[in-house]
Write a protein that holds these residues in place. Structure first.
Motif, mmCIF file in Angstrom:
data_model
loop_
_atom_site.group_PDB
_atom_site.id
_atom_site.type_symbol
_atom_site.label_atom_id
_atom_site.label_comp_id
_atom_site.label_asym_id
_atom_site.label_seq_id
_atom_site.Cartn_x
_atom_site.Cartn_y
_atom_site.Cartn_z
ATOM 1 N N GLN A 114 -3.262 2.107 0.217
ATOM 2 C CA GLN A 114 -2.999 3.146 -0.944
ATOM 3 C C GLN A 114 -4.169 4.125 -0.966
ATOM 4 N N ALA A 115 -5.300 3.942 -0.893
ATOM 5 C CA ALA A 115 -6.218 4.709 -0.905
ATOM 6 C C ALA A 115 -6.144 5.705 0.040
ATOM 7 N N ALA A 116 -5.901 5.435 1.516
ATOM 8 C CA ALA A 116 -5.719 6.219 2.460
ATOM 9 C C ALA A 116 -4.550 7.144 2.185
ATOM 10 N N GLY A 164 0.831 -1.169 -0.078
ATOM 11 C CA GLY A 164 0.085 0.124 0.045
ATOM 12 C C GLY A 164 0.786 1.138 -0.046
ATOM 13 N N VAL A 165 1.910 1.307 0.766
ATOM 14 C CA VAL A 165 2.796 2.326 0.854
ATOM 15 C C VAL A 165 3.497 2.522 -0.409
ATOM 16 N N PHE A 166 4.228 1.641 -1.174
ATOM 17 C CA PHE A 166 4.688 1.794 -2.325
ATOM 18 C C PHE A 166 3.715 2.279 -3.490
ATOM 19 N N ALA A 167 2.608 1.681 -3.473
ATOM 20 C CA ALA A 167 1.602 2.252 -4.568
ATOM 21 C C ALA A 167 1.023 3.311 -4.325
ATOM 22 N N GLY A 168 0.949 3.807 -2.967
ATOM 23 C CA GLY A 168 0.324 5.309 -2.561
ATOM 24 C C GLY A 168 1.321 6.278 -3.056
ATOM 25 N N LEU A 169 2.484 6.029 -2.772
ATOM 26 C CA LEU A 169 3.826 7.139 -2.875
ATOM 27 C C LEU A 169 4.371 7.361 -4.146
ATOM 28 N N ARG A 170 4.165 5.918 -5.021
ATOM 29 C CA ARG A 170 4.718 5.860 -6.138
ATOM 30 C C ARG A 170 3.737 5.778 -7.389
ATOM 31 N N PRO A 171 3.052 6.630 -7.791
ATOM 32 C CA PRO A 171 1.797 6.323 -8.654
ATOM 33 C C PRO A 171 2.843 6.005 -10.232
ATOM 34 N N GLY A 172 2.113 5.253 -10.892
ATOM 35 C CA GLY A 172 2.684 4.894 -12.179
ATOM 36 C C GLY A 172 2.135 3.501 -12.684
ATOM 37 N N VAL A 173 3.082 2.904 -13.738
ATOM 38 C CA VAL A 173 2.620 1.685 -14.165
ATOM 39 C C VAL A 173 2.721 0.687 -13.069
ATOM 40 N N ALA A 174 3.941 0.593 -12.522
ATOM 41 C CA ALA A 174 4.122 -0.522 -11.408
ATOM 42 C C ALA A 174 3.023 -0.502 -10.544
ATOM 43 N N SER A 175 2.587 0.765 -9.822
ATOM 44 C CA SER A 175 1.689 0.873 -8.900
ATOM 45 C C SER A 175 0.068 0.462 -9.587
ATOM 46 N N SER A 176 0.039 0.835 -10.607
ATOM 47 C CA SER A 176 -1.499 0.189 -11.202
ATOM 48 C C SER A 176 -1.514 -1.198 -11.518
ATOM 49 N N ILE A 184 0.334 -3.465 -9.537
ATOM 50 C CA ILE A 184 0.061 -4.134 -8.421
ATOM 51 C C ILE A 184 -1.276 -4.110 -7.621
ATOM 52 N N MET A 185 -1.946 -2.942 -8.021
ATOM 53 C CA MET A 185 -3.378 -2.885 -7.474
ATOM 54 C C MET A 185 -4.427 -3.679 -8.092
ATOM 55 N N ALA A 186 -3.926 -3.705 -9.558
ATOM 56 C CA ALA A 186 -4.744 -4.726 -10.521
ATOM 57 C C ALA A 186 -4.596 -6.361 -9.891
ATOM 58 N N ALA A 187 -3.365 -6.577 -9.626
ATOM 59 C CA ALA A 187 -3.212 -8.081 -9.055
ATOM 60 C C ALA A 187 -3.705 -8.091 -7.540
ATOM 61 N N ALA A 188 -3.697 -6.982 -6.883
ATOM 62 C CA ALA A 188 -4.233 -7.098 -5.612
ATOM 63 C C ALA A 188 -5.814 -7.261 -5.707
ATOM 64 N N THR A 189 -6.517 -6.723 -6.541
ATOM 65 C CA THR A 189 -7.957 -6.724 -6.978
ATOM 66 C C THR A 189 -8.375 -8.154 -7.362
ATOM 67 N N ALA A 190 -7.350 -8.901 -8.074
ATOM 68 C CA ALA A 190 -7.858 -9.994 -8.552
ATOM 69 C C ALA A 190 -7.474 -11.234 -7.220
ATOM 70 N N VAL A 191 -6.530 -10.949 -6.458
ATOM 71 C CA VAL A 191 -6.147 -11.752 -5.375
ATOM 72 C C VAL A 191 -7.356 -11.786 -4.576
ATOM 73 N N MET A 192 -7.913 -10.560 -4.083
ATOM 74 C CA MET A 192 -8.999 -10.490 -3.259
ATOM 75 C C MET A 192 -10.125 -11.170 -3.606
ATOM 76 N N ALA A 193 -10.404 -11.677 -4.752
ATOM 77 C CA ALA A 193 -11.495 -12.451 -5.177
ATOM 78 C C ALA A 193 -11.030 -13.922 -5.088
ATOM 79 N N VAL A 194 -10.158 -14.209 -4.489
ATOM 80 C CA VAL A 194 -9.715 -15.838 -4.559
ATOM 81 C C VAL A 194 -9.788 -16.223 -3.046
ATOM 82 N N PRO A 195 -10.876 -17.253 -2.926
ATOM 83 C CA PRO A 195 -11.341 -17.923 -1.614
ATOM 84 C C PRO A 195 -10.076 -18.353 -0.891
ATOM 85 N N ALA A 196 -9.817 -18.617 0.321
ATOM 86 C CA ALA A 196 -8.795 -19.231 1.142
ATOM 87 C C ALA A 196 -8.606 -20.716 0.560
ATOM 88 N N PHE A 197 -9.713 -21.465 0.307
ATOM 89 C CA PHE A 197 -9.507 -22.601 0.021
ATOM 90 C C PHE A 197 -8.757 -23.067 -1.100
#
Length: 341
Positions: free
Chosen positions: A224-226, A144-156, A158-171
C-alpha cells in the motif's frame, strides 16, 4: 556518389540483442557471485553451528548414558564410536569432510543417517512453507493493491486490522486459529499431517495460515505504501493528465515500479517463514524439520541439529539469490550486485 548502408540497428549498442546479452551476463555474474557467497556463508555457518553446540551445556554422552549404569570401559567405547574422544577441531574436520561428500553423519537418537531423516521430514516443512508463501504473496499483494488504489474508510479499516495482526506472534495465532476453526467449528483437523497427497495439504492449511498471517499483513502495508508513493510521482500524474488510460498507467507505471521494494521485503519475509515454521510445527504436532530440530536439541543429537541448521541457512541464501535474479529480470538496469548503481 556512393551511399554506405548504415549498420543494422539490431547490432547497435542499444539494440534488443545487446540488451539481452548484457542482461544474461549480469545474471551469470550474479549467480557466480552468489554461489561463492553461498559456499563461504555455509562454511562460516558450519563453524558457528558446530562450535555453539559444543559450547552449550551437556553432551551427547549424557543422553547415551542416561538412566543406565555403565562401566568406564563401556563409556569409553561409546565415546570412540561417536568420535567424542577426539579434539573438537578434529571432530569438526571429520564432520565437514562427510558433509562435502553428502554424509551428514548418523543420528545419535534415531540411529539413522541424518540424510534420510532430512529426506523423510523435509517434505512436510517444504509444503508448509510453500503454502504460506503463496498466501503471503496472493493475499498480501491483494490487500496492498486494494488499499493503495482505493483510499477511503475500507482501506483505512484494512490497514488498521493489518497493523493489529502484525503484532500477533505465530504461536498465538496458531492457538487461536486451532480453537476457532478446528475445535469450535470443526472445519480443519486439530493436528497431524494426514495420509499424504491432498489430505496432507488439507491438514496444512490451518498451520500455513497461522505461519503467514503476520507476513500477509506486513506485505500488504508495504505494498500500500509503495503504491501510494508511486501514485504521487510526477511521471504518473503527467501520464494521467495527458489522457492515457487509467488501467494502463496503473499497470505500466505504478504497479511495476512499486513491485521492486515489495519484491525485496516479500522475499525476505518468505525466507523468514522457514524459521517460523519451527514454532508452528510444534503447536500443530507436524512431523517436519522444525519438530525434528526441537527434539534433537533437547536430546543433544548433534549431527541432526547441525544438518537441519545447515539446510535452513542454505535455503535462506538460495531465496535471497532468487530475489536478486528476479530484480535483474524486472529491471535490466540492476547490475550483477543486485542493486542499482
Amino acid at each position: 556518389m556512393s551511399v554506405h548502408a548504415a549498420p543494422p540497428a539490431a547490432l547497435g549498442a542499444g539494440s534488443p540483442r545487446h540488451n539481452n546479452k548484457r542482461l544474461a551476463v549480469n545474471v551469470l555474474k550474479l549467480v557466480a557471485a552468489r554461489l561463492a557467497g553461498l559456499l563461504g556463508t555455509l562454511f562460516v555457518a558450519s563453524i558457528v553451528i558446530f562450535g555453539a553446540l559444543y559450547l552449550a551445556p551437556g553432551s551427547p554422552l549424557t543422553f547415551l548414558t542416561h538412566g543406565r549404569s555403565m562401566s568406564p570401559e563401556a563409556i569409553a567405547q561409546l565415546e570412540q564410536q561417536y568420535h567424542l574422544d577426539e579434539p573438537v577441531p578434529l571432530q569438526y574436520l571429520r564432520w565437514l569432510g562427510g558433509v562435502l561428500h553428502g554424509d551428514f553423519g548418523t543420528s545419535i537418537l534415531f540411529h539413522e543417517s541424518v540424510g534420510s531423516l532430512l529426506g523423510s521430514h523435509g517434505p512436510i516443512t517444504l509444503v508448509l512453507v510453500v503454502l504460506s508463501a503463496i498466501l503471503v504473496i496472493a493475499f498480501g499483494l491483494a490487500v496492498g493493491v486494494f488499499a493503495g488504489l482505493r483510499p477511503g474508510v475500507a482501506s483505512s479499516s484494512i490497514m488498521a486490522a493489518a497493523t493489529a495482526v502484525m503484532a500477533v506472534p505465530a504461536f498465538v495465532a496458531a492457538v487461536v486459529l486451532t480453537l476457532v476453526f478446528a475445535v469450535v467449528l470443526g472445519w480443519f483437523p486439530v493436528f497431524g499431517t494426514g495420509n499424504g497427497g491432498l489430505d496432507t495439504v488439507y491438514h496444512l492449511i490451518l498451520p500455513a495460515i497461522a505461519l503467514s498471517l503476520a507476513s500477509v499483513a506486513f506485505v500488504g502495508r508495504l505494498a500500500q505504501a509503495a503504491i501510494r508513493q508511486e501514485m504521487k510521482a510526477d511521471h504518473v500524474q503527467t501520464a494521467i493528465s495527458r489522457g492515457l488510460p487509467y488501467r494502463f498507467v496503473i499497470r505500466r507505471h505504478v504497479l511495476r515500479n512499486a513491485a521492486m521494494p515489495v519484491l525485496t521485503v516479500a522475499g525476505l519475509t518468505i525466507a523468514g517463514l522457514i524459521a517460523g515454521s519451527v514454532v508452528v510445527e510444534q503447536v500443530f504436532q507436524l512431523n517436519g524439520l522444525g519438530s525434528l530440530l526441537v527434539t534433537s536439541v533437547q536430546q543433544k543429537d548433534f549431527p541432526v541439529v547441525q544438518g537441519i541448521c545447515l539446510v535452513y541457512v542454505a535455503a535462506f541464501i538460495v531465496l535471497n539469490t532468487l530475489i536478486d535474479l528476479a530484480y535483474s529480470v524486472l529491471d535490466p538496469r540492476v547490475p550483477a550486485s543486485g542493486r542499482k548503481q
